[in-house]
Design an enzyme around this catalytic site. Structure first.
Site: not given
Ligand code: NAP
Length: 293
Positions: A74, A110
């Site tokens: 992204k 998003d």
């Molecule tokens: P991302 O860019 O990888 O960000 C994930 C965030 O969560 C980062 O801050 C990461 O920290 C943190 N994290 C991961 N594992 C963790 C843990 N065990 N404890 C605490 N913090 C943790 O992912 P993203 O794209 O933002 O997506 C995040 C979530 O939103 C996912 O589950 C995704 O499926 C969901 N999502 C949903 C939609 C929707 O349309 N509903 C759209 C986009 C995303 P670190 O970098 O330190 O790992």
């Protein structure tokens, strides 16, 4: 009768578990169009650079009518694009690419997808939101909320990640309003730990989970500490959509909060992308049935 064959695809890695192909194939079929939505795996950078460029060149030459982008590209896709929409540039991430007159344009659906699905969930109260996580989805939620005049606190387990998001977002919101911050502010909290969460969430009106905690297969996990009460008047939005109802959503509802999982946002961000590519209204009900039927 439209005889065009539409070609869409998703760039990311890994992609086997993505719902996007189901959503878009449902939208294609409901609109009476012919076409397909392919999974286009591209390894993380730097290894994936040549393949990413090859796919974008194909789009420039008309082989794709629309592309989505997901983790881990992204942000890595940004330097390859000719132009970013105001939203994509403000968030610093792209989830949708369109081609206009041979030029590649990065968009982010998003943020509007999240804000649309949030509608109706919020009770009255101060517009103060706490976002758990500071990745791409957290940035999109923060951008949407800040643009609508909310105050936002980002909590991440790595403070530098939250601080970087705060810096980028305050810059873009600042820029957007011509030098004056007219709406919400932005504060970086310390790491995502119990103490900080208790402090910053005490009087908030919205909690957003933008971490993957609770996602399949680890469905009994939650980012909210078991021994911490939810703020009484808050609503809760969990971006996780698999399972449809996470442990966090169940716990928040049991504590009396309005709470919702992320499937509505998932459908809305996909529907907005489909509409940008085709100019045809997407059937949100068909899309929802394809993943939550
Ligand atoms: P991302 O860019 O990888 O960000 C994930 C965030 O969560 C980062 O801050 C990461 O920290 C943190 N994290 C991961 N594992 C963790 C843990 N065990 N404890 C605490 N913090 C943790 O992912 P993203 O794209 O933002 O997506 C995040 C979530 O939103 C996912 O589950 C995704 O499926 C969901 N999502 C949903 C939609 C929707 O349309 N509903 C759209 C986009 C995303 P670190 O970098 O330190 O790992």
């Amino acid at each position: 009768m439209n005889n065009e064959i539409w070609r869409f695809g998703l760039i990311g890695w890994p992609l086997e578990h993505s719902y996007s192909r189901f959503l878009h194939r449902a939208a294609i079929s409901a609109a009476g169009l012919s076409g397909d939505y392919s999974l286009l795996p591209v390894p993380p950078m730097p290894g994936g650079a040549a393949e990413l460029w090859r796919l974008l060149e194909k789009m420039q030459h008309g082989s794709f009518d629309g592309l989505n982008v997901t983790i881990p590209h992204k942000r890595s896709v940004l330097p390859y694009l000719d132009r970013l929409s105001e939203t994509a540039s403000g968030i610093g991430a792209v989830n949708t690419i369109l081609c206009r007159d041979g030029r590649l344009i990065g968009e982010n659906t998003d943020a509007p997808g999240f804000m649309t699905d949030l509608d109706g969930l919020i009770r009255a109260g101060d517009m103060r939101a706490v976002i758990l996580g500071a990745g791409g989805a957290a940035r999109a939620a923060a951008y949407g909320l800040l643009s609508a005049g909310w105050d936002v606190v980002l909590l991440a387990r790595r403070l530098d990640q939250a601080a970087a998001a705060v810096r980028d977002l305050s810059g873009s919101i600042h820029h957007r309003s011509g030098g004056e911050i007219t709406g919400g502010g932005l504060i970086a909290a310390s790491t995502l730990d119990r103490g900080a969460l208790e402090k910053v969430s005490a009087d908030c009106s919205l909690i957003v989970n933008a971490t993957p905690l609770g996602m399949f297969p680890e469905i009994e996990r939650s980012p909210w500490p078991a021994d911490l009460q939810f703020p009484e008047k808050a609503a809760l939005y969990d971006m996780v959509y698999n399972p449809l109802q996470t442990k966090l959503v169940r716990d928040a509802k049991s504590a009396g909060l309005f709470a919702r999982g992320g499937v509505g946002m998932l459908v809305e961000q996909a529907a907005l992308a489909f509409e940008l590519w085709t100019g045809i209204e997407a059937s949100r009900s068909a899309m929802l049935s394809s993943v939550a039927g």
